[in-house]
Design an enzyme around this catalytic site. Structure first.
Site, PDB file in Angstrom:
ATOM      1  N   ASP A   4       0.848  -1.185   0.000  1.00  9.21           N
ATOM      2  CA  ASP A   4       0.000   0.000   0.000  1.00  9.21           C
ATOM      3  C   ASP A   4       0.887   1.240   0.000  1.00  9.21           C
ATOM      4  O   ASP A   4       1.775   1.377   0.850  1.00  9.21           O
ATOM      5  CB  ASP A   4      -0.895  -0.016   1.244  1.00  9.21           C
ATOM      6  CG  ASP A   4      -2.040   0.981   1.151  1.00  9.21           C
ATOM      7  OD1 ASP A   4      -2.188   1.627   0.100  1.00  9.21           O
ATOM      8  OD2 ASP A   4      -2.783   1.101   2.143  1.00  9.21           O
ATOM      9  N   ASP A  98      -3.449   2.463  -5.791  1.00  9.38           N
ATOM     10  CA  ASP A  98      -2.183   2.470  -5.042  1.00  9.38           C
ATOM     11  C   ASP A  98      -2.004   1.286  -4.106  1.00  9.38           C
ATOM     12  O   ASP A  98      -1.157   1.338  -3.207  1.00  9.38           O
ATOM     13  CB  ASP A  98      -2.063   3.772  -4.256  1.00  9.38           C
ATOM     14  CG  ASP A  98      -3.067   3.873  -3.114  1.00  9.38           C
ATOM     15  OD1 ASP A  98      -4.149   3.261  -3.216  1.00  9.38           O
ATOM     16  OD2 ASP A  98      -2.775   4.554  -2.116  1.00  9.38           O
ATOM     17  N   GLU A  99      -2.751   0.222  -4.286  1.00  7.99           N
ATOM     18  CA  GLU A  99      -2.555  -0.938  -3.416  1.00  7.99           C
ATOM     19  C   GLU A  99      -2.918  -2.223  -4.146  1.00  7.99           C
ATOM     20  O   GLU A  99      -3.741  -2.232  -5.063  1.00  7.99           O
ATOM     21  CB  GLU A  99      -3.353  -0.820  -2.121  1.00  7.99           C
ATOM     22  CG  GLU A  99      -4.851  -0.811  -2.323  1.00  7.99           C
ATOM     23  CD  GLU A  99      -5.612  -0.855  -1.000  1.00  7.99           C
ATOM     24  OE1 GLU A  99      -5.194  -1.600  -0.091  1.00  7.99           O
ATOM     25  OE2 GLU A  99      -6.628  -0.145  -0.895  1.00  7.99           O
TER      26      GLU A  99
END
Length: 406
Positions: A4, A98-99
């Site tokens: 993350d 973003d993860e």
């Protein structure tokens, strides 16, 4: 493994504004109804959180610098991030920009033990993207996600399989997926406050308290999560919505916004190689009453104009509105692959013409930047300039009639 990024939107913006490193920074719109998209850890110390109304965030942290978001830039960095993950393992389940979850079991012979792989990913993210990431490693997805959260920012936490239960039983019950604020209140009334409390409560009691969720949280409390990393995560719908700065009653404004949202959604459909078989309209009135209407299409489409016309028809079918509109949105649903699909054209060729025009728009914007070319209706009119004052001198500024002033 769960990876993350740390304050992703803020981190991207700081690449262009290194002078703001170490200061409270918020990414989000400046309108009266805007919300926080991302906040630096310096801003979070003042209680600023994602999805918080911007007005509240600015009251809590008045010294924060607020930056407008750049979604196209975030998508570019997200693509580069996923490429890093996919160079480690083909088993990557992207959760957001973003993860992602990574199954690294097959990569260890080539790259080393889990901690080495986690540090390799963090180093590559730092070297190639100029940002930091937090990595959680465990035997299950659920525990890996908790681990990455607990080592933020810029950390790595590995929970060995044999220590999974001990690790979980130190946590608050809210760490369990499916336990929100209301569920936590219900459990607190019977003295359940920690994951250990859940684990030591008979499943029959949990079922009486929580219904079907009871079995789910009981299994998680013992670290049991059989879900595998799923590399292909097809979107179930694609859409967009807009909250107006002031409530809107004018049909022309609503139609223009629907057209804008239709183009945003159709670009994403075509980029993903998808078409939709139904379209839904979302409307929220000034008193927060929200309604949705859906229409199934005769044939699957990926044309903004067809999506727009459908939602415009749904809006008209509502009849006179009892209040002004606070939010309007649309979604393309029942998605399917466009590959090899035969498009049923309208007799007058309208759909084919619109689709060809939008294909051309896609190609232009891919070359010169997103939304470099938009439909004329979506271009904001320039403010009218006041008429020039007459020159008091004889013959005008140039000294002679009929001549252009210098």
């Amino acid at each position: 493994m769960h990876v993350d990024m740390d304050a992703f939107y803020v981190s991207v913006e700081l690449l262009k504004r290194p002078d703001l490193i170490g200061r409270p920074v918020i990414v989000g719109g400046l309108g009266g109804r805007s919300v926080v998209l991302s906040a630096s850890y310096e801003a979070r110390r003042y209680g600023v959180r994602s999805a918080m109304p911007m007005a509240v965030a600015r009251r809590q942290c008045p010294q924060a610098v607020v930056l407008e978001p750049h979604q196209d830039v975030y998508r570019t960095f997200s693509g580069q991030l996923m490429q890093i993950f996919e160079s480690i393992t083909p088993l990557v389940e992207q959760l957001s920009v973003d993860e992602a979850f990574l199954d690294i079991a097959g990569s260890m012979r080539r790259l080393g033990p889990p901690r080495v792989i986690g540090e390799l990913i963090r180093k590559r993210v730092a070297d190639e993207l100029g940002m930091t990431a937090s990595v959680g490693i465990a035997a299950t997805k659920f525990v890996a996600k908790i681990a990455s959260t607990r080592c933020k920012p810029n950390g790595l936490l590995l929970v060995p399989k044999e220590q999974t239960v001990d690790f979980l039983h130190t946590l608050d019950v809210s760490a369990l997926w499916g336990v929100g604020a209301k569920t936590r209140e219900v459990m607190a009334r019977v003295g359940i406050a920690t994951v250990a409390d859940v684990a030591n409560t008979p499943p029959t009691v949990l079922r009486r308290l929580l219904g079907a969720v009871g079995d789910h949280v009981y299994e998680l409390s013992w670290g049991r999560d059989p879900r595998a990393v799923t590399p292909v995560r097809r979107e179930k719908s694609i859409g967009a919505e807009e909250t107006f700065a002031s409530d809107v009653s004018d049909d022309d404004i609503l139609h223009t916004e629907l057209l804008r949202l239709a183009h945003r959604s159709a670009v994403r459909l075509r980029a993903a190689g998808l078409q939709c078989r139904s379209v839904s309209l979302k409307l929220r009135y000034a008193d927060f009453t929200t309604l949705t209407r859906t229409r199934t299409l005769p044939e699957p489409v990926d044309s903004a104009q067809m999506i727009y016309e459908t939602t415009k028809g749904l809006l008209a079918a509502l009849g006179p509105r009892p209040q002004s509109v606070r939010l309007i949105g649309l979604r393309a649903e029942q998605l399917e692959s466009a590959e090899g699909a035969a498009m049923q054209l309208t007799l007058d060729g309208r759909e084919d013409s619109w689709r060809s025009a939008e294909d051309a728009l896609d190609r232009i914007n891919q070359r010169f930047g997103e939304l470099g070319v938009v439909p004329a209706r979506l271009i904001a009119p320039s403010p009218r300039k006041p008429p020039a004052e007459p020159d008091p001198s004889p013959g005008g500024a140039s000294g002679g009639p009929g001549q252009r002033p210098g």
